[in-house]
Design a protein around this motif. Structure first.
Motif, mmCIF file in Angstrom:
data_model
loop_
_atom_site.group_PDB
_atom_site.id
_atom_site.type_symbol
_atom_site.label_atom_id
_atom_site.label_comp_id
_atom_site.label_asym_id
_atom_site.label_seq_id
_atom_site.Cartn_x
_atom_site.Cartn_y
_atom_site.Cartn_z
ATOM 1 N N ASP A 94 0.835 -1.207 0.000
ATOM 2 C CA ASP A 94 0.000 0.000 0.000
ATOM 3 C C ASP A 94 0.871 1.259 0.000
ATOM 4 O OD1 ASP A 94 -2.355 -1.393 -0.049
ATOM 5 O OD2 ASP A 94 -2.851 -1.083 2.069
ATOM 6 N N TYR A 95 1.904 1.260 0.844
ATOM 7 C CA TYR A 95 2.761 2.451 0.919
ATOM 8 C C TYR A 95 3.440 2.710 -0.423
ATOM 9 C CZ TYR A 95 6.353 5.754 2.221
ATOM 10 O OH TYR A 95 7.156 6.875 2.269
ATOM 11 N N MET A 96 4.004 1.676 -1.011
ATOM 12 C CA MET A 96 4.736 1.860 -2.254
ATOM 13 C C MET A 96 3.801 2.248 -3.405
ATOM 14 S SD MET A 96 7.862 1.731 -1.618
ATOM 15 C CE MET A 96 9.036 1.153 -0.388
ATOM 16 N N ARG A 97 2.574 1.735 -3.381
ATOM 17 C CA ARG A 97 1.613 2.109 -4.411
ATOM 18 C C ARG A 97 1.299 3.600 -4.331
ATOM 19 N NH1 ARG A 97 -3.185 -1.249 -3.557
ATOM 20 N NH2 ARG A 97 -3.555 0.215 -1.856
ATOM 21 N N ALA A 172 6.765 -8.517 -6.362
ATOM 22 C CA ALA A 172 5.540 -7.761 -6.633
ATOM 23 C C ALA A 172 5.871 -6.335 -7.039
ATOM 24 C CB ALA A 172 4.641 -7.768 -5.400
ATOM 25 N N LEU A 173 6.761 -5.699 -6.288
ATOM 26 C CA LEU A 173 7.094 -4.305 -6.571
ATOM 27 C C LEU A 173 7.904 -4.173 -7.850
ATOM 28 C CD1 LEU A 173 7.843 -3.201 -2.913
ATOM 29 C CD2 LEU A 173 5.860 -2.592 -4.300
ATOM 30 N N GLY A 174 8.788 -5.147 -8.099
ATOM 31 C CA GLY A 174 9.554 -5.119 -9.344
ATOM 32 C C GLY A 174 8.659 -5.261 -10.562
ATOM 33 N N LEU A 182 -0.646 -3.085 -12.856
ATOM 34 C CA LEU A 182 -0.774 -4.241 -11.966
ATOM 35 C C LEU A 182 -1.553 -3.854 -10.709
ATOM 36 C CD1 LEU A 182 0.190 -7.223 -11.428
ATOM 37 C CD2 LEU A 182 2.079 -6.208 -10.141
ATOM 38 N N ASP A 183 -2.507 -4.691 -10.330
ATOM 39 C CA ASP A 183 -3.334 -4.443 -9.153
ATOM 40 C C ASP A 183 -2.584 -4.922 -7.908
ATOM 41 O OD1 ASP A 183 -5.212 -4.310 -7.136
ATOM 42 O OD2 ASP A 183 -6.844 -5.154 -8.328
ATOM 43 N N LEU A 184 -1.931 -3.997 -7.211
ATOM 44 C CA LEU A 184 -1.162 -4.383 -6.035
ATOM 45 C C LEU A 184 -2.059 -4.819 -4.882
ATOM 46 C CD1 LEU A 184 1.832 -1.867 -5.780
ATOM 47 C CD2 LEU A 184 1.887 -4.283 -6.405
ATOM 48 N N GLY A 185 -3.296 -4.323 -4.845
ATOM 49 C CA GLY A 185 -4.221 -4.769 -3.813
ATOM 50 C C GLY A 185 -4.533 -6.247 -3.956
#
Length: 206
Positions: A94-97, A172-174, A182-185
């Motif tokens: 969440d923070y990185m998004r 995931a972050l890469g 990309l849906d990080l949630g």
């Protein structure tokens, strides 16, 4: 100089360095470019930081600190180790998004910044060190150990699993760096489920 003004100027320079690295990459980042973005001079930057290497190290440490300040209350609000593990995974993504420039900057610096002997300055897989995503392995390892002591988790090597969680977050972050859609949630939900299944104690057969 007034300490409050000094702190504000340092923060301004660090934010300018983050945006510069995110835009032009680690190799293209110079004090001149950072000064231009911060609307100041190289001499002012040199007053606050001995050099570019020190400034970029402070960038990484600041991002780690800010990430944990965001994550910690969400992790600590959970009353079980399983809940804390899930909160850790979700909160980091969440923070990185919400701070894409910071992710781009910290990832680039961590991958390229080296000490005088040529070794990487930041080593994410050393317990207690600060990792590329935010906090290293100390917090994760502690959560996993507490879960085992409380009888929540099965028997496993906490350090091995902490590294695995850490690398899954890296992945995931890469992927998000190259695929902004990309849906990080949804990714966080899948990772939480995956590591819940990996840590839970097997049910006894009736």
């Amino acid at each position: 100089m007034n300490p409050i003004i000094q702190a504000a100027r340092r923060e301004q320079i660090i934010e300018a360095a983050i945006d510069t690295v995110a835009e032009v990459g680690y190799p293209g980042t110079t004090l001149a470019r950072i000064a231009e973005r911060a609307q100041t001079s190289k001499s002012v930057i040199s007053y606050h930081f001995p050099g570019k290497d020190d400034l970029l190290e402070q960038v990484v440490l600041q991002i780690y600190a800010d990430t944990w300040a965001f994550m910690e209350p969400r992790v600590e609000a959970e009353t079980t180790a399983a809940g804390q593990l899930g909160a850790y995974i979700t909160a980091e993504l969440d923070y990185m998004r919400e701070h894409r420039a910071r992710l781009l900057a910290v990832a680039d610096i961590v991958a390229n910044h080296r000490t005088a002997d040529g070794s990487l300055r930041f080593t994410p897989d050393a317990e207690g060190s600060q990792g590329a995503e935010g906090l290293g392995l100390g917090v994760l390892t502690d959560i996993l150990r507490r879960g085992q002591r409380a009888g929540e988790f099965r028997n496993f090597d906490p350090q091995v699993l902490a590294v695995t969680v850490n690398r899954a977050l890296d992945g995931a972050l890469g992927r998000w760096v190259t695929e902004p859609s990309l849906d990080l949630g949804a990714y966080a939900t899948e990772l939480t489920t995956l590591f819940d299944l990996a840590t839970r104690k097997p049910q006894k057969e009736s």
